[in-house]
Enzyme design. Structure first.
Site, PDB file in Angstrom:
ATOM      1  N   GLY A   1      14.100 -21.849  -2.047  1.00 32.31           N
ATOM      2  CA  GLY A   1      15.483 -21.385  -2.180  1.00 32.31           C
ATOM      3  C   GLY A   1      16.425 -22.296  -1.401  1.00 32.31           C
ATOM      4  N   THR A   2      15.961 -22.792  -0.271  1.00 31.47           N
ATOM      5  CA  THR A   2      16.784 -23.692   0.553  1.00 31.47           C
ATOM      6  C   THR A   2      17.074 -24.998  -0.190  1.00 31.47           C
ATOM      7  OG1 THR A   2      15.763 -22.720   2.479  1.00 31.47           O
ATOM      8  CG2 THR A   2      16.863 -24.828   2.811  1.00 31.47           C
TER       9      THR A   2
ATOM     10  N   HIS B   1       6.388 -27.143   2.397  1.00 34.40           N
ATOM     11  CA  HIS B   1       6.077 -25.799   2.909  1.00 34.40           C
ATOM     12  C   HIS B   1       4.570 -25.556   2.906  1.00 34.40           C
ATOM     13  CE1 HIS B   1      10.356 -24.836   2.156  1.00 34.40           C
ATOM     14  NE2 HIS B   1      10.183 -23.945   3.117  1.00 34.40           N
ATOM     15  N   HIS B   2       4.169 -24.471   3.578  1.00 38.35           N
ATOM     16  CA  HIS B   2       2.773 -24.032   3.623  1.00 38.35           C
ATOM     17  C   HIS B   2       2.255 -23.699   2.221  1.00 38.35           C
ATOM     18  CE1 HIS B   2       4.232 -19.877   3.101  1.00 38.35           C
ATOM     19  NE2 HIS B   2       5.221 -20.265   3.894  1.00 38.35           N
TER      20      HIS B   2
ATOM     21  N   LYS C   1       3.165 -20.425  -0.088  1.00 38.74           N
ATOM     22  CA  LYS C   1       4.509 -20.167  -0.621  1.00 38.74           C
ATOM     23  C   LYS C   1       4.426 -19.926  -2.126  1.00 38.74           C
ATOM     24  CE  LYS C   1       9.269 -21.759  -0.493  1.00 38.74           C
ATOM     25  NZ  LYS C   1       9.768 -20.411  -0.188  1.00 38.74           N
TER      26      LYS C   1
ATOM     27  N   ASP D   1       0.809  -1.231   0.000  1.00 43.58           N
ATOM     28  CA  ASP D   1       0.000   0.000   0.000  1.00 43.58           C
ATOM     29  C   ASP D   1       0.842   1.281   0.000  1.00 43.58           C
ATOM     30  OD1 ASP D   1       0.920  -0.541   2.498  1.00 43.58           O
ATOM     31  OD2 ASP D   1      -0.947  -0.066   3.556  1.00 43.58           O
TER      32      ASP D   1
ATOM     33  N   THR E   1      14.211 -12.851   0.502  1.00 43.41           N
ATOM     34  CA  THR E   1      13.182 -13.258  -0.460  1.00 43.41           C
ATOM     35  C   THR E   1      13.750 -14.312  -1.411  1.00 43.41           C
ATOM     36  OG1 THR E   1      12.306 -11.013  -0.378  1.00 43.41           O
ATOM     37  CG2 THR E   1      11.529 -12.411  -2.181  1.00 43.41           C
TER      38      THR E   1
HETATM   39  N1  LIG Z   1      15.557 -16.564   3.645  1.00 46.48           N
HETATM   40  C1  LIG Z   1      14.767 -17.029   4.617  1.00 46.48           C
HETATM   41  O1  LIG Z   1      15.234 -17.486   5.668  1.00 46.48           O
HETATM   42  C2  LIG Z   1      13.270 -16.973   4.433  1.00 46.48           C
HETATM   43  C3  LIG Z   1      12.402 -17.330   5.467  1.00 46.48           C
HETATM   44  C4  LIG Z   1      11.025 -17.200   5.290  1.00 46.48           C
HETATM   45  C5  LIG Z   1      10.541 -16.715   4.096  1.00 46.48           C
HETATM   46  N2  LIG Z   1      11.412 -16.402   3.098  1.00 46.48           N
HETATM   47  C6  LIG Z   1      10.969 -15.793   1.840  1.00 46.48           C
HETATM   48  O2  LIG Z   1      10.670 -14.438   2.120  1.00 46.48           O
HETATM   49  C7  LIG Z   1       9.602 -13.982   1.285  1.00 46.48           C
HETATM   50  C8  LIG Z   1       8.471 -13.426   2.152  1.00 46.48           C
HETATM   51  O3  LIG Z   1       7.962 -14.443   2.977  1.00 46.48           O
HETATM   52  P1  LIG Z   1       6.679 -14.195   3.920  1.00 46.48           P
HETATM   53  O4  LIG Z   1       6.381 -15.527   4.492  1.00 46.48           O
HETATM   54  O5  LIG Z   1       6.881 -13.026   4.812  1.00 46.48           O
HETATM   55  O6  LIG Z   1       5.579 -13.829   2.794  1.00 46.48           O
HETATM   56  P2  LIG Z   1       4.240 -12.992   2.967  1.00 46.48           P
HETATM   57  O7  LIG Z   1       3.439 -13.242   1.732  1.00 46.48           O
HETATM   58  O8  LIG Z   1       3.615 -13.254   4.294  1.00 46.48           O
HETATM   59  O9  LIG Z   1       4.744 -11.458   2.973  1.00 46.48           O
HETATM   60  C9  LIG Z   1       5.219 -10.771   1.841  1.00 46.48           C
HETATM   61  C10 LIG Z   1       4.820  -9.304   1.999  1.00 46.48           C
HETATM   62  O10 LIG Z   1       5.460  -8.527   0.986  1.00 46.48           O
HETATM   63  C11 LIG Z   1       4.510  -7.524   0.602  1.00 46.48           C
HETATM   64  N3  LIG Z   1       4.877  -6.948  -0.689  1.00 46.48           N
HETATM   65  C12 LIG Z   1       4.576  -7.374  -1.940  1.00 46.48           C
HETATM   66  N4  LIG Z   1       5.108  -6.546  -2.859  1.00 46.48           N
HETATM   67  C13 LIG Z   1       5.761  -5.573  -2.181  1.00 46.48           C
HETATM   68  C14 LIG Z   1       6.511  -4.443  -2.564  1.00 46.48           C
HETATM   69  N5  LIG Z   1       6.700  -4.098  -3.860  1.00 46.48           N
HETATM   70  N6  LIG Z   1       7.066  -3.673  -1.589  1.00 46.48           N
HETATM   71  C15 LIG Z   1       6.899  -3.982  -0.302  1.00 46.48           C
HETATM   72  N7  LIG Z   1       6.179  -5.050   0.133  1.00 46.48           N
HETATM   73  C16 LIG Z   1       5.624  -5.824  -0.801  1.00 46.48           C
HETATM   74  C17 LIG Z   1       3.173  -8.269   0.608  1.00 46.48           C
HETATM   75  O11 LIG Z   1       2.089  -7.368   0.636  1.00 46.48           O
HETATM   76  C18 LIG Z   1       3.323  -9.081   1.891  1.00 46.48           C
HETATM   77  O12 LIG Z   1       2.856  -8.354   3.026  1.00 46.48           O
HETATM   78  C19 LIG Z   1       9.228 -15.200   0.429  1.00 46.48           C
HETATM   79  O13 LIG Z   1       9.967 -15.139  -0.772  1.00 46.48           O
HETATM   80  C20 LIG Z   1       9.706 -16.379   1.253  1.00 46.48           C
HETATM   81  O14 LIG Z   1      10.008 -17.526   0.481  1.00 46.48           O
HETATM   82  C21 LIG Z   1      12.753 -16.517   3.236  1.00 46.48           C
END
Ligand SMILES: NC(=O)c1ccc[n+]([C@@H]2O[C@H](COP(=O)([O-])OP(=O)(O)OC[C@H]3O[C@@H](n4cnc5c(N)ncnc54)[C@H](O)[C@@H]3O)[C@@H](O)[C@H]2O)c1
Length: 252
Positions: free
Chosen positions: A146-147, A136-137, A140, A33, A76
């Site tokens: 990625g892992t 995963h849930h 996703k 937003d 991400t």
């Molecule tokens: N590296 C790690 O350890 C690790 C751990 C958990 C999740 N992840 C990854 O992290 C990412 C996010 O995971 P999550 O579980 O929080 O997902 P999520 O869907 O709960 O949250 C993602 C958020 O990003 C927001 N978003 C979308 N576009 C955007 C933009 N342009 N600018 C800002 N915000 C924006 C969405 O509205 C949402 O609130 C995924 O790619 C997931 O695979 C990585």
């Protein structure tokens, strides 16, 4: 530390809690937003931005942070074919960037064990075939995880005879390197099987199977707290540094 959170979803909210617990200030929160607020003006005075959004938006968000001279930690997944490009930009600009496909300490121990086991199997033989499974849930967005890709890369670097990976992902439309049936996996590829169910935060299993036995490395994340904590510790590590970093640097 004055932090910005980019992506206020499951991870962003957990990160906000951990930042507060560790005495840091969350000075800016960016989500869909107010995505337009991610600019030099709003990032002024921020020590580090922590980015967990979507495969489609991570590249642009990280690039903006680097162009504004703000250190950035990202987790991400699903977009890392362009990671090297941003790492190069970061070096050129004398910026700071930290990326990990998984911020959980246990998973990073698994990465090390996985490389060692692949090298051992490569040396000893034994007729083992290797495969990876990730669960995963259902929300996703990327497949394979990625892992799981990092695990596959660790095996490819250490186990002769494998030249790449494919993804067997029943019911997942957007899977990369997809095969429709497990039997289609060529002998020189590692099969990554992706499963999406319930609320599972993440289970990864590397399996070596011979005619006579099965050897498994398995890791299960119990909650997101460990992931968020790892990302905040990475942000603390990154503050005041220049360069490109990952979990190997943090764990040294
Ligand atoms: N590296 C790690 O350890 C690790 C751990 C958990 C999740 N992840 C990854 O992290 C990412 C996010 O995971 P999550 O579980 O929080 O997902 P999520 O869907 O709960 O949250 C993602 C958020 O990003 C927001 N978003 C979308 N576009 C955007 C933009 N342009 N600018 C800002 N915000 C924006 C969405 O509205 C949402 O609130 C995924 O790619 C997931 O695979 C990585």
């Amino acid at each position: 530390m004055k932090a910005a959170i980019i992506g206020y979803g499951k991870m962003g909210r957990e990160i906000e809690r951990i930042l507060a617990e560790r005495g840091h200030e969350t000075a800016l929160i960016i989500d869909l937003d107010n995505a337009r607020d991610l600019d030099a003006e709003h990032l002024k005075g921020i020590d580090v931005a922590i980015e967990f959004t979507t495969p489609a938006t991570a590249y642009g968000n990280i690039r903006t942070c680097l162009e504004c001279g703000v250190a950035v930690v990202s987790g991400t997944t699903g977009w890392t074919d362009r990671l090297a490009e941003l790492q190069e930009l970061c070096r050129q600009r004398g910026g700071a960037m930290f990326y990990a496909s998984n911020y959980c300490l246990g998973v990073n121990l698994l990465f090390r064990l996985n490389r060692q086991l692949a090298a051992l199997v490569g040396r000893l033989g034994g007729g083992y075939e290797v495969r990876i499974e990730e669960v995963h849930h259902t929300q996703k967005k990327d497949a394979p995880s990625g892992t799981a890709i990092t695990l596959a890369e660790g095996i490819l670097e250490n186990l002769p005879g494998k030249t790449g990976w494919v993804n067997f992902a029943p019911g997942i439309e957007h899977a990369a390197n997809r095969v429709e049936r497990s039997e289609e996996t060529p002998a020189d590829r590692i099969e990554i099987r992706s499963v999406r169910e319930g609320m599972v935060p993440g289970i990864h299993t590397v399996t070596y199977e011979s005619e006579d036995d099965i050897l498994e490395l398995r890791h299960e994340i119990k909650n997101r707290r460990t992931l968020a904590q790892g990302a905040v510790v990475a942000a603390e590590f990154l503050c005041g540094k220049q360069g490109v970093f990952g979990m190997e640097d943090l764990l040294k």
